[in-house]
Design a protein around this motif. Structure first.
Motif, PDB file in Angstrom:
ATOM      1  N   LEU A   1       0.819  -1.213   0.000  1.00  0.00           N
ATOM      2  CA  LEU A   1       0.000   0.000   0.000  1.00  0.00           C
ATOM      3  C   LEU A   1       0.856   1.267   0.000  1.00  0.00           C
ATOM      4  O   LEU A   1       0.428   2.303  -0.510  1.00  0.00           O
TER       5      LEU A   1
ATOM      6  N   ARG B   1      -3.930   5.894  -2.861  1.00  0.00           N
ATOM      7  CA  ARG B   1      -4.917   4.985  -3.434  1.00  0.00           C
ATOM      8  C   ARG B   1      -5.703   4.270  -2.349  1.00  0.00           C
ATOM      9  O   ARG B   1      -5.215   4.051  -1.248  1.00  0.00           O
ATOM     10  N   THR B   2      -6.915   3.869  -2.712  1.00  0.00           N
ATOM     11  CA  THR B   2      -7.728   3.047  -1.817  1.00  0.00           C
ATOM     12  C   THR B   2      -7.710   1.614  -2.319  1.00  0.00           C
ATOM     13  O   THR B   2      -7.403   1.358  -3.492  1.00  0.00           O
ATOM     14  N   CYS B   3      -8.026   0.687  -1.425  1.00  0.00           N
ATOM     15  CA  CYS B   3      -8.064  -0.718  -1.820  1.00  0.00           C
ATOM     16  C   CYS B   3      -9.017  -1.478  -0.905  1.00  0.00           C
ATOM     17  O   CYS B   3      -9.338  -1.035   0.195  1.00  0.00           O
TER      18      CYS B   3
ATOM     19  N   GLN C   1      -8.741  -6.497  -4.002  1.00  0.00           N
ATOM     20  CA  GLN C   1      -7.581  -5.916  -4.678  1.00  0.00           C
ATOM     21  C   GLN C   1      -6.276  -6.366  -4.018  1.00  0.00           C
ATOM     22  O   GLN C   1      -5.305  -6.664  -4.708  1.00  0.00           O
ATOM     23  N   VAL C   2      -6.266  -6.402  -2.692  1.00  0.00           N
ATOM     24  CA  VAL C   2      -5.063  -6.848  -1.985  1.00  0.00           C
ATOM     25  C   VAL C   2      -4.776  -8.302  -2.324  1.00  0.00           C
ATOM     26  O   VAL C   2      -3.634  -8.678  -2.601  1.00  0.00           O
TER      27      VAL C   2
ATOM     28  N   ASN D   1      -3.259  -8.631  -5.769  1.00  0.00           N
ATOM     29  CA  ASN D   1      -1.900  -8.095  -5.917  1.00  0.00           C
ATOM     30  C   ASN D   1      -0.875  -8.749  -5.003  1.00  0.00           C
ATOM     31  O   ASN D   1       0.296  -8.379  -5.045  1.00  0.00           O
TER      32      ASN D   1
ATOM     33  N   ARG E   1      -7.333   3.020   2.999  1.00  0.00           N
ATOM     34  CA  ARG E   1      -6.135   3.686   2.492  1.00  0.00           C
ATOM     35  C   ARG E   1      -5.219   3.912   3.689  1.00  0.00           C
ATOM     36  O   ARG E   1      -5.641   3.816   4.832  1.00  0.00           O
TER      37      ARG E   1
END
Length: 126
Positions: free
Chosen positions: A29, A35-37, A41-42, A45, A77
């Protein structure tokens, strides 16, 4: 490993970063702090499952390292109290030599090392 890296790892450990996935998510991050997640998404990635990613984000939020973005689903975030300079330092070393950072993380975090070692303990059947 420099004393700055070890000091940064100890500081994060004191803030509740006791598992490697906590550290790895924070470092990921910190590449894009604005950026937001979310957990999906985590998980996409990283090598984490969706459930572990969700739990990790919730833990980091509880420790005030992430802030939750208002909305229906949990989106996060980096928080205003995030130790961004420490994360930048660790991320630079991590990207050059992941193994050294992982070793230093476990050396600074004896309890996690004990938990990791117990996974290999041979247990007798009752």
């Amino acid at each position: 490993m420099t004393s700055n890296v070890e000091s940064a790892l100890r500081h994060l450990n004191e803030r509740g970063i006791s598992r490697l996935e906590h550290l790895e998510v924070l470092l990921a991050l910190s590449r894009h702090p604005d950026r937001t997640c979310d957990g999906e998404q985590v998980a996409t990635n990283t090598a984490l499952s969706r459930a572990v990613a969700d739990a990790t984000l919730a833990h980091l939020h509880k420790r005030e390292l992430l802030e939750r973005v208002p909305g229906e689903r949990p989106v996060y975030r980096l928080g205003p109290r995030s130790e961004l300079p420490l994360l930048d330092l660790l991320r630079q070393h991590y990207e050059r030599d992941r193994i050294a950072i992982v070793n230093a993380f476990y050396a600074c975090n004896i309890e996690s090392l004990r938990i990791f070692a117990s996974a290999f303990r041979i247990r007798r059947q009752p």
